[in-house]
Design a protein around this motif. Structure first.
Motif, PDB file in Angstrom:
ATOM      1  N   THR A 277     -29.198 -26.809 -80.941  1.00 21.61           N
ATOM      2  CA  THR A 277     -29.674 -27.559 -79.642  1.00 21.61           C
ATOM      3  C   THR A 277     -30.873 -28.352 -79.241  1.00 21.61           C
ATOM      4  O   THR A 277     -31.568 -29.416 -79.173  1.00 21.61           O
ATOM      5  N   VAL A 278     -32.279 -26.952 -78.920  1.00 26.31           N
ATOM      6  CA  VAL A 278     -33.284 -27.438 -78.916  1.00 26.31           C
ATOM      7  C   VAL A 278     -33.164 -29.027 -79.680  1.00 26.31           C
ATOM      8  O   VAL A 278     -34.390 -29.845 -79.434  1.00 26.31           O
ATOM      9  N   PHE A 279     -33.847 -28.745 -80.856  1.00 28.56           N
ATOM     10  CA  PHE A 279     -34.259 -29.921 -81.796  1.00 28.56           C
ATOM     11  C   PHE A 279     -33.148 -31.415 -82.247  1.00 28.56           C
ATOM     12  O   PHE A 279     -33.323 -31.604 -82.972  1.00 28.56           O
ATOM     13  N   ALA A 280     -32.471 -30.953 -81.267  1.00 27.47           N
ATOM     14  CA  ALA A 280     -30.769 -32.315 -81.393  1.00 27.47           C
ATOM     15  C   ALA A 280     -31.044 -32.466 -82.709  1.00 27.47           C
ATOM     16  O   ALA A 280     -30.590 -33.475 -83.835  1.00 27.47           O
TER      17      ALA A 280
ATOM     18  N   GLY B 228     -40.091 -35.585 -83.359  1.00 26.56           N
ATOM     19  CA  GLY B 228     -39.378 -35.164 -81.840  1.00 26.56           C
ATOM     20  C   GLY B 228     -37.974 -34.265 -82.405  1.00 26.56           C
ATOM     21  O   GLY B 228     -37.788 -34.210 -83.708  1.00 26.56           O
ATOM     22  N   SER B 229     -37.149 -34.447 -81.447  1.00 19.43           N
ATOM     23  CA  SER B 229     -35.585 -34.011 -81.952  1.00 19.43           C
ATOM     24  C   SER B 229     -34.920 -34.732 -83.182  1.00 19.43           C
ATOM     25  O   SER B 229     -35.554 -35.867 -82.973  1.00 19.43           O
ATOM     26  N   GLY B 230     -34.238 -34.529 -83.749  1.00 20.73           N
ATOM     27  CA  GLY B 230     -33.409 -35.278 -84.688  1.00 20.73           C
ATOM     28  C   GLY B 230     -33.803 -34.957 -85.641  1.00 20.73           C
ATOM     29  O   GLY B 230     -34.538 -34.701 -85.822  1.00 20.73           O
ATOM     30  N   ARG B 231     -33.196 -35.655 -87.175  1.00 22.00           N
ATOM     31  CA  ARG B 231     -34.044 -35.052 -88.968  1.00 22.00           C
ATOM     32  C   ARG B 231     -34.705 -36.760 -88.558  1.00 22.00           C
ATOM     33  O   ARG B 231     -35.515 -36.238 -89.897  1.00 22.00           O
ATOM     34  N   ILE B 232     -34.944 -37.576 -88.830  1.00 18.91           N
ATOM     35  CA  ILE B 232     -35.578 -38.761 -88.708  1.00 18.91           C
ATOM     36  C   ILE B 232     -35.609 -39.683 -87.943  1.00 18.91           C
ATOM     37  O   ILE B 232     -35.184 -39.556 -86.846  1.00 18.91           O
ATOM     38  N   ASP B 233     -37.096 -39.808 -88.028  1.00 19.87           N
ATOM     39  CA  ASP B 233     -36.865 -40.757 -87.054  1.00 19.87           C
ATOM     40  C   ASP B 233     -36.049 -42.635 -86.719  1.00 19.87           C
ATOM     41  O   ASP B 233     -35.809 -42.866 -87.955  1.00 19.87           O
ATOM     42  N   LEU B 234     -36.205 -43.317 -85.720  1.00 18.83           N
ATOM     43  CA  LEU B 234     -35.115 -44.227 -85.619  1.00 18.83           C
ATOM     44  C   LEU B 234     -35.011 -44.840 -86.487  1.00 18.83           C
ATOM     45  O   LEU B 234     -34.844 -45.892 -87.353  1.00 18.83           O
TER      46      LEU B 234
ATOM     47  N   PRO C  32     -28.010 -31.835 -86.274  1.00 18.81           N
ATOM     48  CA  PRO C  32     -27.244 -32.672 -85.341  1.00 18.81           C
ATOM     49  C   PRO C  32     -26.140 -31.237 -87.042  1.00 18.81           C
ATOM     50  O   PRO C  32     -25.726 -31.523 -88.610  1.00 18.81           O
TER      51      PRO C  32
ATOM     52  N   ASP D  89     -33.557 -44.476 -89.485  1.00 19.45           N
ATOM     53  CA  ASP D  89     -31.963 -44.187 -89.447  1.00 19.45           C
ATOM     54  C   ASP D  89     -31.223 -45.093 -89.875  1.00 19.45           C
ATOM     55  O   ASP D  89     -31.263 -45.811 -89.331  1.00 19.45           O
TER      56      ASP D  89
END
Lengths: 541, 344
Positions: free
Chosen positions: B291-294, B174-180, B296, B183
């Motif tokens: 923006t869409v994929f959050a 999903g959004s962000g560069r890696i799963d929580l 950073p 992180d």
């Protein structure tokens, strides 16, 4: 054909590499659910700029500060008039209503391990006034200043904090400010001063760090990306139920919607109304609305001679489609409300029942000398629901011949013009309401003790709009000093009636509602109307 | 001896001239950005103090930021700081701008690099395919694909991609560069998730990063592919109408040899230029996709800084973008030297 064959032949190595990568990716664990001991909050962090309690503005930071720091007192989220003990176990007002003495708990420790004392509390509040940043505003409105703060805010001993009020006021208001304002967070004086630079009282360091006694400690903050807070095991109330809180910057509402439905976030804040509406039918989430004290409004500048005419303001009041806006635009953003005092207070009057009435508006405009209407501008943020309200207003103004051009922009551009009193109409959101007291709304929206340009009372929206009513000002000043609650409420009701008859420059349309979407795995989350939502009791399945 | 000295001197002179023109370009870029930033109706003080601050707070912060000084004094101070290697402090994050850029740029670098690889590896063969089958269905199909990729907003592609591959199928992250779950677990060595996870030997994190990267990089890659395939096709068509191609065909060379060995060989230099420019554009940050994929990245950072009037951050970003383009120009010049026999 031969070319295609060549491409395939030459691409064999690449295809093999891609196949290996695909295997690796598909083998990688997809995050099925967030960990049980962590709360993942998805939100737009664009407005989360400073963490310094002296200078942090906006609602978002309140939810962060409330969990990194402690307050002296707190407000019950279910009954805002009820003040609950926090760092201060009890408190007492002086008989003459000119001072407040708070007794602090024993044995409370900061995250640094140091004992929290009344000295830290006094220093924290004095620091806000010395720095004179954004959050000094409520304190200055009570008459505090950098000069008088050390004399008026004192630690009598390690556990006793005394606050003397420079001017007569309602002590409840001060107590509410202590419970709700970011500026009232209690800092670890030694930890902050260890990072002082050029006499800034640690301001530069506190932009991105924290030094509190709250249930969570700031572990990492990557601006506009993520904030990690870990449980502080030495918390005086006992350790929080969650080990970690993670806030992730997800600016796009639809992305957030996908993430909460897939279980990649536990709590989605600040989503667009249509996305929230769609999630109401999803069994895996709960939609929780929280009513805040701020208003969505239409503001007119009385510096503009047209709007200085009461008949024109009255006409515009009849050219807002309150019903249509509240039914079509405001669900999940706000609830219908037309008075400057927030819903739920004893002093609040029922709505006056303003409605769209074009013939009446036309008649009033003709009387004022504008039978054909006029041209004007509406400044508004380009975010929903504000831009949608402005579009509706533009359409209804046109029904009476008023040609309004919409100038959309950033908060900086819209409210900057408003602060300079260089605007015609603003569709905005604001008006205090953090403290559950009529004065909080009226001070922000209506009060204007000096309407001269030179006064630059930019913190009063009454001044920004040029609305100046000596009678209303006098009543507001008297009411906040009135010790008898029944008489005080009667005065506030009278202010609202006067505001109605004088046709104030700011016309509320709805009271703000913040809607969060929670995974059903989350328990114990109670959104706070003052935005100071505590996460210490939140837990997950 | 004299001739070689003269040649060396001439080369050094050319290098000096190039360096000087680069510095002048960067200075002009900075000056223009600074003065445009200052006349824009965006007030950094208001961003810091908020809309409800009183006049004394506003004035105090304006003085603290030096905004009460004339513009030329402010610009002079900025250049002085820059000369000492200091990009300033972001007004809004409180971090040194250099540190902020070092944090956000790798995210964009990773995204842009994968996007340009996808765009080039797909776009070049498709462009060649279209040109070599001019007027046939292959040509029309590539042109349609290119038109779709080029004209459809990446924002829409992003949303649809998230809906289908993330929300419905669950193939992509999903959004962000890696799963929580990962992180904060990877030691940040380079800031590039794939590199850092490889260095740490954390292959689940590597795979997870790829899952998050493939959708935004794929969409940006599609956009680049559309441009690169269109340009490749047009370069190839220009070559295929040359007489030497006719000669090669008359001599009975296999078509693949004619295409790849002769025509394509002669467009490599032009291709390098457009790929470098496309890469530069991607490195500026794909704001909408970020923006869409959050994500950073650099684009989001620059945009937010501009909207809030954080001029230190904006100037730092502009400097980086300027250096990227200068660097890419230099690189494509060097590659010209390598690939173009006329330059030897």
């Amino acid at each position: 054909m031969s070319l295609a064959r060549t491409l395939l032949t030459r691409g064999n190595g690449l295809l093999a590499a891609l196949a290996c990568l695909a295997a690796l990716v598909l083998a990688a664990p997809a995050q099925a659910a967030t960990p049980r001991d962590q709360l993942v909050i998805g939100m737009n962090m664009n407005n989360l700029l400073s963490l310094d309690p002296a200078g942090a503005t906006g609602n978002d930071v309140l939810g962060v500060v409330a969990n990194l720091y402690d307050y002296l007192v707190e407000l019950d989220p279910h009954d805002l008039a009820r003040v609950r003990p926090a760092l201060a176990g009890h408190w007492v007002f002086a008989d003459d209503r000119r001072s407040l003495t708070l007794t602090l708990r024993e044995g409370v420790r900061f995250q640094s391990g140091r004992l929290l004392t009344a000295d830290d509390a006094a220093w924290s509040l004095q620091r806000v006034l010395k720095l004179n940043l954004a959050m000094a505003s409520p304190w200055k409105s009570y008459g505090f200043s950098a000069a008088n703060a050390p004399r008026l805010i004192r630690a009598l001993d390690a556990r006793t904090l005394r606050i003397d009020f420079p001017e007569p006021t309602d002590p409840k208001m001060v107590l509410y400010t202590l419970a709700t304002s970011v500026s009232a967070a209690i800092l670890d004086r030694q930890a902050v001063l260890a990072h002082e630079r050029n006499g800034d009282l640690g301001a530069a360091w506190l932009l991105t760090h924290a030094a509190g006694s709250g249930p969570f400690a700031l572990t990492e903050w990557r601006a506009k990306d993520a904030m990690l807070m870990d449980r502080f095991n030495g918390y005086w109330r006992g350790p929080a139920k969650l080990r970690r809180v993670v806030m992730r910057h997800i600016p796009e509402s639809l992305s957030l919607r996908f993430m909460i439905t897939r279980g990649d976030v536990d709590l989605a804040a600040g989503m667009a109304g249509p996305d929230i509406e769609a999630l109401k039918h999803d069994a895996s989430v709960v939609v929780q609305p929280v009513l805040r004290g701020t208003s969505y409004y239409v503001a007119l500048s009385m510096k503009n001679p047209r709007f200085a005419d009461r008949r024109v303001r009255l006409a515009l009041r009849s050219l807002i489609d309150y019903d249509g806006i509240n039914k079509a635009i405001m669900p999940n953003y706000g609830v219908a409300h037309q008075r400057p005092v927030m819903i739920g207070l004893a002093a609040a009057l029922p709505d006056p029942g303003y409605r769209l009435d074009v013939p009446r508006a036309r008649k009033l405009l003709a009387e004022a000398g504008y039978p054909q209407g006029f041209r004007t501008t509406i400044r508004v943020l380009s975010d929903p629901p504000l831009i949608n309200i402005a579009t509706s207003l533009q359409a209804t103004l046109a029904l009476a011949g008023i040609d309004a051009e919409i100038l959309s922009g950033t908060g900086n551009q819209v409210y900057g013009a408003m602060r300079d009193r260089k605007f015609d109409i603003v569709v905005g959101r604001g008006g205090g309401g953090v403290e559950p007291h009529p004065h909080a709304n009226l001070r922000a929206l209506v009060y204007n003790p000096d309407n001269s340009d030179a006064a630059r009372l930019t913190n009063f929206q009454g001044w920004r709009t040029g609305f100046h009513s000596p009678a209303i000002n006098r009543l507001i000043e008297e009411a906040v000093r009135e010790p008898d609650e029944a008489r005080q409420n009667a005065m506030y009701r009278e202010v609202q009636r006067l505001y109605d008859s004088e046709v104030g420059a700011i016309q509320p349309i709805a009271q703000m509602q913040e809607t969060v979407v929670l995974s059903r795995r989350v328990h114990g989350y109670v959104g706070h109307p003052s935005a100071t939502t505590h996460l210490r009791d939140v837990h997950k399945d | 001896m004299t001739t070689s000295l003269a040649n060396a001197w001439a080369r050094a002179g050319a290098l000096r001239a190039r360096l000087l023109s680069t510095l002048v370009t960067l200075f002009g870029l900075l000056a223009l950005t600074f003065f445009i930033g200052r006349v824009m109706p965006i007030d950094p003080v208001l961003s810091i103090v908020g809309p409800d601050a009183d006049a004394s707070t506003y004035q105090q912060v304006a003085v603290q930021l030096g905004l009460d000084q004339p513009l030329w004094v402010q610009f002079g101070r900025y250049l002085n700081e820059l000369a000492h290697g200091n990009l300033g402090v972001s007004l809004l994050t409180g971090n040194p701008v250099g540190a902020d850029i070092a944090r956000v740029f790798p995210a964009t670098l990773e995204l842009a690099t994968f996007a340009i690889l996808i765009g080039t590896l797909a776009g070049v063969p498709l462009g060649v395919l279209a040109a070599s089958h001019r007027g046939h269905w292959q040509d029309n199909a590539v042109r349609l694909l290119s038109l779709t990729g080029y004209s459809t907003p990446v924002f829409w592609f992003g949303m649809m991609g998230l809906l289908v591959f993330y929300a419905w199928l669950g193939w992509a992250g999903g959004s962000g560069r890696i799963d929580l779950a990962f992180d904060g677990l990877l030691p940040p060595v380079t800031g590039l998730m794939l590199v850092d996870s490889s260095l740490a030997g954390n292959w689940p994190a590597f795979g997870n990063s790829v899952r998050h990267l493939m959708l935004p990089a794929g969409i940006l890659g599609l956009h680049s592919m559309a441009y690169i395939s269109r340009m490749t096709r047009s370069f190839m068509l220009a070559q295929l109408s040359q007489e030497y191609i006719l000669t090669a065909r008359v001599k009975g060379l296999p078509e693949s040899r004619v295409i790849w060995g002769h025509a394509f060989r002669n467009i490599r230099v032009q291709l390098l230029t457009i790929v470098a420019l496309a890469y530069g554009g991607l490195l500026e940050g794909a704001v909408l996709i970020e923006t869409v994929f959050a994500w950073p990245g650099f684009g989001q950072y620059l945009t937010n800084s501009m909207l809030l009037g954080d001029m230190s951050a904006v100037m730092g970003c502009v400097l980086v973008v300027g250096i990227i383009f200068v660097g890419l120009n230099l690189l494509s010049d060097l590659l010209y030297q390598v690939f173009d026999p006329r330059m030897h």
